[in-house]
Design an enzyme around this catalytic site. Structure first.
Site, PDB file in Angstrom:
ATOM      1  N   GLU A 252       0.969  -1.264  -0.130  1.00 59.99           N
ATOM      2  CA  GLU A 252      -0.145   0.102  -0.029  1.00 59.99           C
ATOM      3  C   GLU A 252       0.942   1.227  -0.177  1.00 59.99           C
ATOM      4  OE1 GLU A 252      -4.152  -1.703   2.096  1.00 59.99           O
ATOM      5  OE2 GLU A 252      -2.459  -0.745   3.409  1.00 59.99           O
TER       6      GLU A 252
ATOM      7  N   CYS B 218       3.577   8.594   1.160  1.00 54.13           N
ATOM      8  CA  CYS B 218       3.950   7.720   2.039  1.00 54.13           C
ATOM      9  C   CYS B 218       4.275   6.362   1.227  1.00 54.13           C
ATOM     10  CB  CYS B 218       3.170   7.525   3.290  1.00 54.13           C
ATOM     11  SG  CYS B 218       3.919   6.410   4.389  1.00 54.13           S
TER      12      CYS B 218
ATOM     13  N   CYS C 147       6.916  -6.503   7.318  1.00 54.96           N
ATOM     14  CA  CYS C 147       8.145  -5.955   7.961  1.00 54.96           C
ATOM     15  C   CYS C 147       8.491  -7.295   9.026  1.00 54.96           C
ATOM     16  CB  CYS C 147       7.796  -4.595   8.770  1.00 54.96           C
ATOM     17  SG  CYS C 147       9.321  -3.927   9.530  1.00 54.96           S
TER      18      CYS C 147
ATOM     19  N   CYS D  49       7.510  -4.237  15.811  1.00 60.37           N
ATOM     20  CA  CYS D  49       7.225  -3.332  16.831  1.00 60.37           C
ATOM     21  C   CYS D  49       5.817  -3.636  17.239  1.00 60.37           C
ATOM     22  CB  CYS D  49       7.378  -2.046  16.214  1.00 60.37           C
ATOM     23  SG  CYS D  49       8.969  -1.612  15.635  1.00 60.37           S
TER      24      CYS D  49
ATOM     25  N   CYS E 223       2.662  -1.774  15.818  1.00 60.89           N
ATOM     26  CA  CYS E 223       2.525  -1.553  14.425  1.00 60.89           C
ATOM     27  C   CYS E 223       1.926  -2.840  13.818  1.00 60.89           C
ATOM     28  CB  CYS E 223       3.809  -1.339  13.663  1.00 60.89           C
ATOM     29  SG  CYS E 223       3.962  -1.149  12.025  1.00 60.89           S
TER      30      CYS E 223
ATOM     31  N   CYS F 203      -0.483   6.206  10.005  1.00 58.37           N
ATOM     32  CA  CYS F 203       0.831   5.455  10.119  1.00 58.37           C
ATOM     33  C   CYS F 203       0.451   3.949  10.842  1.00 58.37           C
ATOM     34  CB  CYS F 203       1.591   5.918  11.188  1.00 58.37           C
ATOM     35  SG  CYS F 203       2.252   7.687  10.705  1.00 58.37           S
TER      36      CYS F 203
HETATM   37  N1  SAH Z   1       9.804   0.720   9.612  1.00 62.59           N
HETATM   38  C1  SAH Z   1       9.885   2.305   9.521  1.00 62.59           C
HETATM   39  C2  SAH Z   1       9.050   3.049   8.775  1.00 62.59           C
HETATM   40  C3  SAH Z   1       7.977   2.464   8.435  1.00 62.59           C
HETATM   41  S1  SAH Z   1       6.778   2.958  10.085  1.00 62.59           S
HETATM   42  C4  SAH Z   1      10.277   2.856  11.122  1.00 62.59           C
HETATM   43  O1  SAH Z   1       9.715   1.986  11.904  1.00 62.59           O
HETATM   44  O2  SAH Z   1      10.591   3.866  11.251  1.00 62.59           O
HETATM   45  C5  SAH Z   1       6.555   4.636   9.965  1.00 62.59           C
HETATM   46  C6  SAH Z   1       6.091   5.403  11.357  1.00 62.59           C
HETATM   47  O3  SAH Z   1       4.887   4.872  11.694  1.00 62.59           O
HETATM   48  C7  SAH Z   1       7.012   4.840  12.454  1.00 62.59           C
HETATM   49  O4  SAH Z   1       7.566   5.878  13.189  1.00 62.59           O
HETATM   50  C8  SAH Z   1       6.062   4.030  13.134  1.00 62.59           C
HETATM   51  O5  SAH Z   1       6.861   3.886  14.576  1.00 62.59           O
HETATM   52  C9  SAH Z   1       4.913   4.645  12.952  1.00 62.59           C
HETATM   53  N2  SAH Z   1       3.790   3.671  13.498  1.00 62.59           N
HETATM   54  C10 SAH Z   1       3.718   2.371  13.383  1.00 62.59           C
HETATM   55  N3  SAH Z   1       2.553   1.807  13.839  1.00 62.59           N
HETATM   56  C11 SAH Z   1       1.711   3.065  14.445  1.00 62.59           C
HETATM   57  C12 SAH Z   1       0.548   3.130  14.817  1.00 62.59           C
HETATM   58  N4  SAH Z   1      -0.234   2.042  15.000  1.00 62.59           N
HETATM   59  N5  SAH Z   1       0.260   4.415  15.097  1.00 62.59           N
HETATM   60  C13 SAH Z   1       1.090   5.632  14.878  1.00 62.59           C
HETATM   61  N6  SAH Z   1       2.203   5.395  14.438  1.00 62.59           N
HETATM   62  C14 SAH Z   1       2.706   4.303  14.021  1.00 62.59           C
HETATM   63 FE1  SF4 Z   2       8.395  -2.657  10.829  1.00 60.05          FE
HETATM   64 FE2  SF4 Z   2       6.129  -1.309  11.906  1.00 60.05          FE
HETATM   65 FE3  SF4 Z   2       8.553  -1.558  13.533  1.00 60.05          FE
HETATM   66 FE4  SF4 Z   2       8.468   0.070  11.218  1.00 60.05          FE
HETATM   67  S1  SF4 Z   2       7.263   0.411  12.920  1.00 60.05           S
HETATM   68  S2  SF4 Z   2       9.927  -1.395  11.942  1.00 60.05           S
HETATM   69  S3  SF4 Z   2       7.170  -1.003   9.945  1.00 60.05           S
HETATM   70  S4  SF4 Z   2       7.093  -3.088  12.568  1.00 60.05           S
END
Ligand code: SAH
Ligand code: SF4
Length: 394
Positions: A115, A128, A135, A139, A142, A375
């Site tokens: 996406e 974006c 991934c 995290c 996420c 995000c």
């Molecule tokens: N993997 C990279 C880039 C993709 S995530 C990273 O982690 O930086 C892009 C951003 O979205 C990151 O700052 C991540 O921590 C944030 N993010 C992920 N899940 C989220 C959520 N449920 N609510 C708000 N931000 C989120």
């Molecule tokens: Fe991967 Fe989501 Fe963590 Fe970014 S925030 S590194 S996309 S698991």
């Protein structure tokens, strides 16, 4: 770990490879494959580049200054196809989300889906983009990290996201902008003026392809986006941060989210490998960082987890000496998520402490929440739709 990205030289059984999204080196390779004399390669690459990236050509036949024979040979072996847009959703706030199906990489592959999200504002349009399918990093807040299928995207697949967006937004010569939503316009405004690598995936686990894609996107003879308007967001792959700065030099964003290692280990498990101190050292040394080119620190606001005033003060202390801005992100919930978003007053209090310490601390307004485009929500809608489709046939 992730599997390698597909290359241009697709197996004969697969569809013809597309040159839309290719690097100059890949175009040269394609021209050699159709027996172009070596002395012509540079000139032909420049022609193809102009047609693909400046004019947005969709067909070799349109390339009027390329000889008919070369056009014919190219069309026999290659296409200019872009990933199929499986679904397009437009949010009430103008945010658009495209679900793209990628070409299969082998006979067993049905074509992975990614996406990308377009966020219009009055003076800019931000795309974006994703760097991986899924991934590997898990995290805890996420949704992308819960997806099982993972592979790296090729340079072409990354660049193609920008090409698809510009096509859909009518942002190539001869196309019309859509009438169903907000697309910024005006003499100095481009429909897509900024790129953030904040879609699916960890860009620094796919560094080579990400860097090559940034070179294509920022090339002045084509897509022409300044590297100052391209931001790579990472959860903290320390050894790759310096390489990114030295080899490519885009803007950097760090997903920090916690000020203590014990909590960050939980939220961003990669922290166990590269703890906060090491990560911040890499930021201090990031080539090109300055007050004019600040590093963005992203901090997701999780109710009762990382949002206390003491943590705001600690954040300020930790970032001392780094040219930084702090981006507070209200947590975007997804089905089954183990967190809630902090209350608005808590976010404001946190933001005030950071602001009073001299940092810009914008709270990122959630965009496109109605289409699950915010995000960390990417992919969930697709999975939900699939689950629904499965239920429907059972
Ligand atoms: N993997 C990279 C880039 C993709 S995530 C990273 O982690 O930086 C892009 C951003 O979205 C990151 O700052 C991540 O921590 C944030 N993010 C992920 N899940 C989220 C959520 N449920 N609510 C708000 N931000 C989120
Ligand atoms: Fe991967 Fe989501 Fe963590 Fe970014 S925030 S590194 S996309 S698991």
């Amino acid at each position: 770990m992730t599997v390698a990205a597909p290359t241009l030289s697709a197996e004969p059984s697969l569809a013809k490879p597309s040159l839309a999204g290719a690097t100059r080196a890949e175009l040269a390779e394609a021209l050699r494959a159709i027996d172009t004399p070596e002395r012509e390669i540079r000139m032909r690459v420049a022609q193809l580049w102009h047609w693909i990236y400046f004019r947005g050509a969709r067909d070799f036949a349109d390339m009027s200054n390329v000889s008919k024979i070369v056009r014919g040979k190219l069309a026999e072996r290659f296409t200019l196809a872009l990933p199929e847009v499986v679904a397009e959703q437009v949010s009430t706030d103008g945010t658009r989300k495209w679900l793209l199906r990628l070409d299969p990489v082998d006979a067993a592959d049905k074509g992975a889906e990614i996406e990308c999200v377009y966020i219009p504002e009055s003076d800019r349009g931000t795309l974006c983009v994703s760097s991986q399918v899924g991934c590997t990093l898990n995290c805890s807040f996420c949704h992308t990290g819960t997806q099982k299928l993972v592979r790296n995207l090729s340079t072409r697949e990354i660049v193609a996201q920008l090409l698809v967006a510009r096509m859909r937004l009518g942002d190539f010569p001869g196309l019309e902008p859509p009438t169903d939503g907000l697309v910024p316009s005006g003499a100095d405004v481009r429909a897509v003026s900024n790129i953030v690598f904040m879609g699916m995936g960890e860009p620094l686990y796919n560094l080579e392809q990400v860097e090559a894609a940034i070179e294509v996107m920022s090339d002045g003879d084509g897509l022409s986006l300044s590297k100052r308007r391209i931001t790579v967001s990472t959860s903290g792959v320390v050894p790759q941060i310096e390489r990114l700065g030295a080899e490519c030099g885009p803007m950097l964003a760090i997903s920090l989210h916690a000020v203590r290692d014990d909590l960050r280990n939980e939220l961003v498990p990669l922290n166990k490998k590269y703890p906060i101190r090491q990560l911040l050292e890499a930021c201090r040394d990031y080539p090109g960082a300055s007050n004019a080119r600040r590093i963005t620190f992203e901090y997701v606001m999780l109710k009762g987890v990382n949002d206390s005033p003491a943590e705001a003060r600690e954040l300020v202390r930790l970032l001392k000496g780094i040219p930084a801005k702090i981006n507070l992100i209200p947590f975007n919930p997804w089905p089954g998520a183990p967190y809630e978003c902090s209350d608005w007053e808590t976010i404001e209090r946190f933001s005030d402490i950071v602001f009073n310490a001299g940092y810009a601390s914008p709270v990122r307004t959630p965009r496109g929440r109605d289409i699950l485009a915010a995000c960390g929500q990417l992919k969930s809608e697709t999975e939900k739709l699939r689950a629904r489709a499965r239920l429907a046939v059972e």
